[in-house]
Design a protein around this motif. Structure first.
Motif, PDB file in Angstrom:
ATOM      1  N   GLN A 171       0.667  -1.288   0.107  1.00  0.00           N
ATOM      2  CA  GLN A 171      -0.007   0.050  -0.057  1.00  0.00           C
ATOM      3  C   GLN A 171       1.008   1.315  -0.111  1.00  0.00           C
ATOM      4  N   GLU A 172       2.181   1.029   0.383  1.00  0.00           N
ATOM      5  CA  GLU A 172       2.896   2.292   0.202  1.00  0.00           C
ATOM      6  C   GLU A 172       3.260   2.647  -1.074  1.00  0.00           C
ATOM      7  N   LEU A 173       3.319   1.465  -1.883  1.00  0.00           N
ATOM      8  CA  LEU A 173       3.652   1.751  -3.199  1.00  0.00           C
ATOM      9  C   LEU A 173       2.647   1.615  -4.146  1.00  0.00           C
ATOM     10  N   ILE A 174       1.361   1.723  -3.563  1.00  0.00           N
ATOM     11  CA  ILE A 174       0.105   1.582  -4.409  1.00  0.00           C
ATOM     12  C   ILE A 174       0.217   2.845  -5.604  1.00  0.00           C
ATOM     13  N   SER A 175       0.221   4.036  -4.806  1.00  0.00           N
ATOM     14  CA  SER A 175       0.223   5.352  -5.674  1.00  0.00           C
ATOM     15  C   SER A 175       1.239   5.304  -6.758  1.00  0.00           C
ATOM     16  N   ALA A 176       2.449   5.025  -6.399  1.00  0.00           N
ATOM     17  CA  ALA A 176       3.641   5.096  -7.487  1.00  0.00           C
ATOM     18  C   ALA A 176       3.117   3.957  -8.765  1.00  0.00           C
ATOM     19  N   PHE A 210       0.248   2.835  -9.521  1.00  0.00           N
ATOM     20  CA  PHE A 210      -0.841   3.512 -10.137  1.00  0.00           C
ATOM     21  C   PHE A 210      -0.192   4.525 -11.373  1.00  0.00           C
TER      22      PHE A 210
END
Lengths: 357, 202
Positions: A7-12, A14
């Motif tokens: 979830q820490e990486l989910i934005s990147a 995306f």
């Protein structure tokens, strides 16, 4: 990798901004994890909402106004003028005495269905924090108020609105007489609605000329003349009522209705979370209104401050309860000395302060 | 457009306000849009956008053309936004309805030219999303505006905020999580207006 790290990486992820090997790891995790897939989906919905916001156009006067400012700079690299310092002091004084005002706006041009808007009102609260700032930043405060409005059907409705005075902008010659500097003040006016079903009214903010010394400000909003009188000193209260109410929200609304019914205005002090209100009604209805308001709850106290001030000469502060005057009527609010706090009463109006427990 | 810009930039540096005027005309939409989404109202957006252009004008002598004029301008706009965060000037529009516990109604809205019904429909959704943005911290809102409104790349954002790519990734992630949380918490504001995909549907 565990969900937490994913979830820490989910934005990147995306955005496709992950290194290929990391991306592969996330891909693999998502295949087997419904929870993280859901997180990704929620994220993409939220981001989508922002990305799909329509572009906001600048108002037509944006370019010309900017050009004017650039003209005064003359050439690249030159620092801005310091007329601000000149007007900062006066602005603080104006903010300090802000309590009531006059607002007359002809909205026929903006919103064809609505005839006229206008009336006297009282500022519920003035955030003067900005006025105390350093000269370079001084000159902004916001005010909240309400006024009766004549709708298209002629019926009176209570309109709430707020006025934001932006940073005063320099304009004019530096050697102009100090009390006559014309200052352009960005003002945004928004109009909410009380309990009527009318459509929302919007006014695009516009530069309004503020002429110092307590006189009216006038300008246009979308081509419609707008007049805002400089704030004048607060009116003394004729009574201060302390009421205990079972349902404070209902009490506030009920009192507002009473005020409207008797041809007055009401404002609520936002600083107190809506527990303190000020009702301004015609002198002749004072006792009736007091009686009505007292019924909204249990009266804890009813103070009548001594009014030994001689009746002042009626100022030109018109309290239009009747349908609003002409849109470009010049409002010569009493030319109050900035900083002076003379207790002048609006002719024929009484002010009742109500505290709801 | 790039080479046209170069020409205008050159003339602006030589003192031509007309040339700079044209640059303003080309980019005022984007700059104002960023400013508006960041500040949440027209009055502040106007101030901020004007400040951005004036700063750009004054900084022209030091523009070396290492990036495009546009990128450079958006970076300046972001800087003006950052300064606003520091100044903590957030003029909030308070309406009596909000105070009295009714749905907030008094807000500065863009006046366009649709029918009243259209106006309300568009305004409702737009207003709800903008309010979510307004509720975020200045830092979060700024990076969201840079990425999801203005479409700046991670590199451009890093250069503008003067931080590492890693910081951009994590800050953007936190900003989007914060936004997502608000959207979910206030779904009733959006649900009526939007067909949400898949399992959220309706």
């Amino acid at each position: 990798m565990r969900c937490r790290e994913i979830q820490e990486l989910i934005s990147a992820y995306f955005d496709g901004a992950l290194d290929p090997s990391v991306k592969d790891t996330v891909d693999a995790h998502l295949k087997g994890c419904a929870a993280c897939r859901l997180e990704l989906e929620d994220l993409s919905v939220a981001v989508g909402l922002v990305r799909n916001l329509p572009p906001v156009e600048p108002p037509v006067e944006f370019g010309p106004t900017l050009r004017e400012r650039l003209n005064s700079l003359n050439k690249p690299g030159r620092p801005q003028g310091t007329l601000r310092g000149l007007i900062a002091g006066r602005w603080s004084a104006v903010a300090a005495v802000a309590a009531s005002f006059l607002l007359v706006v002809g909205l026929a041009g903006v919103w064809p269905g609505l005839a006229r808007f206008g009336g006297a009102g009282r500022l519920a609260g003035v955030n003067t924090e900005m006025a105390d700032r350093a000269p370079a930043d001084a000159g902004s405060f916001e005010a909240v108020g309400s006024a009766p409005v004549a709708g298209a059907d002629g019926a009176q409705k209570e309109k709430t609105f707020s006025i934001n005075y932006g940073d005063a902008e320099e304009k004019g010659e530096a050697d102009a007489p100090a009390d006559k500097v014309a200052v352009k003040v960005p003002v945004s006016c928004s109009f909410g609605q009380g309990q009527s079903e009318n459509a929302k009214i919007a006014a695009t903010p516009h530069r309004i000329d503020f002429i110092g010394g307590g006189e009216a400000a006038r300008g246009t909003v979308n081509g419609t003349p707008v007049t805002v009188a400089a704030p004048s000193p607060p009116m003394p209260e004729r009574a201060i009522l302390d009421i205990k109410a079972v349902d404070p929200g209902a009490a506030v609304r009920h009192i507002s209705d009473i005020a409207r019914l008797y041809g007055g205005t009401v404002s609520v002090d936002p600083e107190t979370g809506g527990r303190e209100m000020t009702v301004t009604i015609p002198d002749s209805r004072f006792e009736e209104v007091m009686a009505e308001i007292s019924k909204t709850g249990t009266v804890i106290s009813d103070e009548r401050p001594a009014t030994d001030k001689a009746a002042e000469a009626p100022e030109a502060q018109e309290t239009s309860i009747a349908p609003a005057p002409l849109p470009d009527q010049k409002m010569n609010a009493a030319a109050t000395q900035p900083g002076a706090c003379s207790q002048e009463r609006s002719p024929g109006m009484s002010v009742i302060k109500i505290i709801i427990e | 457009m790039q080479t046209d810009d170069d020409h205008l930039v050159k003339q602006s540096r030589e003192g031509s306000l007309d040339a700079f005027d044209e640059l303003v005309r080309r980019y005022q939409g984007k700059v104002y849009n960023m400013a508006y989404r960041f500040m949440g109202n027209h009055a502040d957006a106007g101030d901020l956008a004007q400040d951005a252009f004036i700063r750009a004008y004054q900084a022209l002598p030091s523009f070396r053309g290492e990036s495009s004029f546009a990128t450079w301008l958006y970076r300046i706009t972001a800087n003006v936004c950052r300064d606003e965060i520091r100044k903590q000037i957030r003029r909030k529009v308070v309406s009596l309805d909000e105070i009295m516990g009714q749905p907030g109604e008094g807000k500065v809205l863009a006046a366009s030219g649709p029918t009243p019904e259209e106006f309300l429909d568009r305004v409702e959704l737009r207003d709800a999303v903008q309010r979510h943005l307004d509720a975020l911290s200045g830092e979060h809102r700024l990076i969201l505006v840079m990425r999801d409104i203005q479409g700046m790349t991670y590199e451009e954002i890093a250069a503008s905020l003067d931080c590492t790519l890693g910081t951009v990734k994590s800050r953007l992630n936190r900003a989007r999580q914060a936004l997502k949380k608000r959207v979910l918490e206030h779904r009733e504001l959006i649900e009526g207006e939007l067909r949400l995909p898949g399992k959220k549907g309706g």
